[in-house]
Structures are given as structure tokens and as C-alpha cells.
Motif scaffolding. Structure first.
Motif, short mmCIF file in Angstrom:
data_model
loop_
_atom_site.label_atom_id
_atom_site.label_comp_id
_atom_site.label_asym_id
_atom_site.label_seq_id
_atom_site.Cartn_x
_atom_site.Cartn_y
_atom_site.Cartn_z
N GLN A 1 1.11 12.10 2.26
CA GLN A 1 0.32 12.14 3.49
C GLN A 1 0.75 11.06 4.47
OE1 GLN A 1 -3.72 12.10 1.89
NE2 GLN A 1 -3.84 14.33 2.00
N ALA A 2 1.08 9.86 3.96
CA ALA A 2 1.55 8.79 4.84
C ALA A 2 2.85 9.18 5.53
CB ALA A 2 1.73 7.50 4.04
N VAL A 3 3.77 9.77 4.79
CA VAL A 3 5.06 10.17 5.37
C VAL A 3 4.85 11.28 6.41
CG1 VAL A 3 7.27 11.29 4.89
CG2 VAL A 3 6.45 9.44 3.41
N VAL B 1 -3.64 4.93 3.67
CA VAL B 1 -2.71 5.94 4.18
C VAL B 1 -2.43 5.71 5.67
CG1 VAL B 1 -2.42 8.40 4.67
CG2 VAL B 1 -3.31 7.66 2.45
N GLN B 2 -3.47 5.34 6.43
CA GLN B 2 -3.31 5.14 7.86
C GLN B 2 -2.37 3.97 8.17
OE1 GLN B 2 -6.12 5.81 6.16
NE2 GLN B 2 -7.79 6.45 7.51
N VAL B 3 -2.59 2.84 7.50
CA VAL B 3 -1.72 1.68 7.70
C VAL B 3 -0.29 2.03 7.31
CG1 VAL B 3 -1.18 -0.65 6.88
CG2 VAL B 3 -3.53 -0.06 7.46
N ALA B 4 -0.13 2.69 6.18
CA ALA B 4 1.21 3.06 5.73
C ALA B 4 1.89 3.96 6.74
CB ALA B 4 1.13 3.73 4.37
N ALA B 5 1.18 4.94 7.29
CA ALA B 5 1.78 5.85 8.26
C ALA B 5 2.25 5.12 9.50
CB ALA B 5 0.77 6.94 8.63
N CYS B 6 1.40 4.25 10.03
CA CYS B 6 1.78 3.53 11.26
C CYS B 6 2.94 2.58 11.00
CB CYS B 6 0.57 2.77 11.80
SG CYS B 6 -0.68 3.84 12.55
N ASN B 7 2.90 1.83 9.92
CA ASN B 7 3.98 0.88 9.66
C ASN B 7 5.28 1.58 9.27
OD1 ASN B 7 2.57 -1.37 10.39
ND2 ASN B 7 2.01 -1.97 8.31
N LEU B 8 5.19 2.73 8.62
CA LEU B 8 6.40 3.49 8.34
C LEU B 8 7.01 4.01 9.63
CD1 LEU B 8 8.36 4.70 6.30
CD2 LEU B 8 6.82 6.68 6.10
N VAL C 1 -7.44 13.05 7.45
CA VAL C 1 -6.84 12.99 6.12
C VAL C 1 -7.93 13.25 5.10
CG1 VAL C 1 -5.55 11.57 4.47
CG2 VAL C 1 -5.14 11.31 6.93
N MET C 2 -7.79 14.35 4.36
CA MET C 2 -8.80 14.76 3.38
C MET C 2 -8.28 14.53 1.97
SD MET C 2 -11.35 15.80 5.23
CE MET C 2 -12.38 16.77 4.12
N ALA C 3 -9.07 13.87 1.16
CA ALA C 3 -8.69 13.63 -0.24
C ALA C 3 -8.95 14.85 -1.11
CB ALA C 3 -9.46 12.43 -0.79
N VAL D 1 6.91 -1.15 3.46
CA VAL D 1 5.52 -0.88 3.86
C VAL D 1 4.55 -1.12 2.71
CG1 VAL D 1 3.93 0.90 4.68
CG2 VAL D 1 6.26 0.78 5.62
N ASP D 2 4.84 -0.56 1.56
CA ASP D 2 3.91 -0.59 0.41
C ASP D 2 4.64 -1.13 -0.81
OD1 ASP D 2 1.72 -0.15 -1.25
OD2 ASP D 2 2.19 1.98 -1.54
N SER D 3 5.05 -2.38 -0.73
CA SER D 3 5.91 -2.94 -1.78
C SER D 3 5.19 -3.11 -3.12
CB SER D 3 6.47 -4.29 -1.33
OG SER D 3 5.42 -5.22 -1.11
N THR D 4 3.87 -3.15 -3.11
CA THR D 4 3.12 -3.31 -4.36
C THR D 4 2.63 -1.98 -4.93
OG1 THR D 4 1.03 -3.68 -3.18
CG2 THR D 4 2.37 -5.63 -3.72
N GLY D 5 2.96 -0.87 -4.28
CA GLY D 5 2.66 0.45 -4.83
C GLY D 5 1.20 0.86 -4.79
N VAL D 6 0.48 0.43 -3.76
CA VAL D 6 -0.94 0.80 -3.65
C VAL D 6 -1.10 2.32 -3.56
CG1 VAL D 6 -2.96 0.71 -2.12
CG2 VAL D 6 -1.69 -1.38 -2.66
N LEU D 7 -0.26 2.98 -2.77
CA LEU D 7 -0.38 4.42 -2.63
C LEU D 7 -0.08 5.15 -3.94
CD1 LEU D 7 1.23 5.05 0.88
CD2 LEU D 7 -1.14 4.53 0.30
N ARG D 8 0.87 4.65 -4.70
CA ARG D 8 1.18 5.28 -5.99
C ARG D 8 0.06 5.05 -6.98
NH1 ARG D 8 5.84 2.94 -4.50
NH2 ARG D 8 5.92 1.33 -6.11
N GLU D 9 -0.62 3.91 -6.90
CA GLU D 9 -1.75 3.64 -7.78
C GLU D 9 -2.89 4.62 -7.54
OE1 GLU D 9 -2.26 1.63 -10.34
OE2 GLU D 9 -0.16 1.04 -10.23
#
Length: 257
Positions: free
Chosen positions: A5-7, A27-34, A142-144, A245-253
Motif C-alpha cells: 500500500q505504501a508503494v 503507511v502514510q509516512v512511508a508513502a510520502c518519504n518513498l 487506506v483500508m486494513a 524509509v523503513d529501515s527497522t521493518g515496521v511495515l513488515r512487522e
């Protein structure tokens, strides 16, 4: 799913645009920073709860956290934020919002499911969502989840106006041009037919069928021809996302949660 969703959101953002991001915002932060890493280096976003502008640390956290200050380009104080959010039409090019319900015309609900006095579920409330959906040039949802409860014919509590009753009803009732552009769910991407403003199936995520998504939707989706399969993240997009953008893997978690 959160990475996907971020991509997908990042691809739709443009250089020089202004955005606002709320508290529950990975997801929003990741999208903007990506997008800033790739095609939109002068896009800027501001934290709705904190006033921090363009936090560039490659770590995803709530935009309300004070740790973001050291990595931000600027700070905006509360009176400025209120002026921008509540009064300036089209100051923000876009907002990216979550919801507990979205209906066929892109109206969103973040307040409650069921009667307001005795709800089955309480959401986070309105906060600034009514102003952002009304005054931003466009917004994304963005719907979960994707089921008949989260995609009903009509939201149980309308606090984020989309296209209201469809057609020209949004501007007929005095709201400026704007409204939802895309809705992202675990099943695919949805947009809105330009005249009727009804939700339309734009693409299906891999492995999802038209019958599956229609069965899980509480209203009849517009489906034109054979919907394409959603374009998955490229290796370059995933590398930028995971390293810059997400070096600690928050989105994957989130996938494992």
C-alpha cells in the motif's frame, strides 16, 4: 500488505505537493518519504498532531512522537496548523486517511459502527478529518480490511465527506472540488467513475477474483471489462523503502501482527 500500500500510494504523489499526515500513520509516512526518495524530492508533508515538517529519519513511528523533531526540516505551531487545516481551501494537495468504513461514493467514517448512542464499535473520532476531506484537493483512503461491514452501501456516521450522494452533489452542497481519488484495500485499488462518482474497481491484487471482491463489498462495484492485476513493487522500490524509509521493518512487522 502495508509495504504494498505504501508503494502504490507513493507512485501517485507528485513533486512539489503539500500533504498532511495524522497520528496512525505508518503507511502514510512511508508513502510520502518513498515518493521523496524517488520522483518527488520537493514534496513536503506535515505532522497533523505535531507540526513537524518532512521527518527524514529512515524509521517509521507515530507522527506525534517528539523524536521526530530532530530529523525534521521545520516545525509549525498550532495556530498555523489550525489555519491551514480548517480554513484554507486547497492549501493541502492531498491527505492520506484510514477509516473504519468507506461507502460507494467515498464518504468515510472514523467515528462509530452502529447507532451513535449505542455503537457496536467506536473509532478514533473526527479530529480534523472533516476539514481535510472537504478542503484538500484530493484524498486517499487506506483500508486494513475489506468486508461488507467496512465497505457498506452507506457509512453509519459520515464525518469525512467524499462525493456525498454521487454526481455533482458534493459541489451542489457547497463543498469545493476535490474528494477521494483512490481507495486501497487488501483486495485491490478502487477509484471513482468521473460522472456518477461511484466506486470503481481499478485493479485486483494478485490471487483476488472479481467475484471475491464483489461478495465482500456491501454495494455493487462498477467493473469495466477485465480489471488488470495490481502492479507489484519493483526491486528498486522495495530497496528504497526498506533502506531509506523503513529501515527497522515496521511495515513488515504489521504483516506478522
Amino acid at each position: 500488505m502495508a509495504e504494498l500500500q505504501a508503494v502504490l500510494l507513493a507512485r501517485d504523489l507528485r513533486d512539489g505537493e503539500k500533504a498532511i499526515i495524522g497520528t496512525n500513520s505508518d503507511v502514510q509516512v512511508a508513502a510520502c518519504n518513498l515518493a521523496r526518495c524517488r520522483q518527488a524530492p520537493t514534496l513536503w508533508w506535515v505532522s497533523g498532531p505535531g507540526g513537524m515538517v518532512n521527518c527524514n529519519e529512515p524509521v517509521i513511528r507515530s507522527t506525534a512522537r517528539t523524536e521526530n523533531i530532530a530529523w525534521s526540516e521545520a516545525m509549525m505551531d498550532l495556530p498555523q496548523m489550525v489555519d491551514f487545516i480548517d480554513w484554507k481551501i486547497h492549501f493541502f494537495d492531498f491527505a492520506i486517511l484510514g477509516a473504519i468504513q468507506v461507502d460507494r461514493f467515498g464518504n468515510i467514517n472514523t467515528v462509530c459502527v452502529g447507532p451513535h448512542d449505542k455503537p457496536r464499535l467506536r473509532g478514533p473520532g473526527t479530529v480534523g478529518i472533516s476539514a481535510l476531506t472537504a478542503l484538500a484537493r484530493r484524498f486517499y483512503v487506506v483500508m486494513a480490511r475489506h468486508d461488507r461491514g467496512s465497505f457498506p452501501e452507506r457509512v453509519d456516521f459520515l464525518n469525512g465527506p467524499g462525493f456525498l450522494d454521487g454526481g455533482t452533489s458534493r459541489t451542489d452542497r457547497g463543498l469545493p472540488e476535490g474528494g477521494p481519488k483512490l481507495v486501497l484495500s487488501p483486495f485491490g485499488i478502487f477509484d471513482f467513475e468521473p460522472v456518477s462518482k461511484k466506486m470503481r474497481l481499478k485493479s485486483l491484487n494478485p490471487g483476488v477474483t472479481v467475484e471475491q471482491v464483489q461478495e465482500a463489498t456491501g454495494f455493487e462495484l462498477l467493473i469495466e471489462g477485465t480489471p488488470p492485476v495490481t502492479s507489484m513493487p519493483t526491486a528498486d522500490e522495495l530497496r528504497d523503502l526498506r533502506e531509506n524509509v523503513d529501515s527497522t521493518g515496521v511495515l513488515r512487522e504489521r504483516r506478522r501482527a
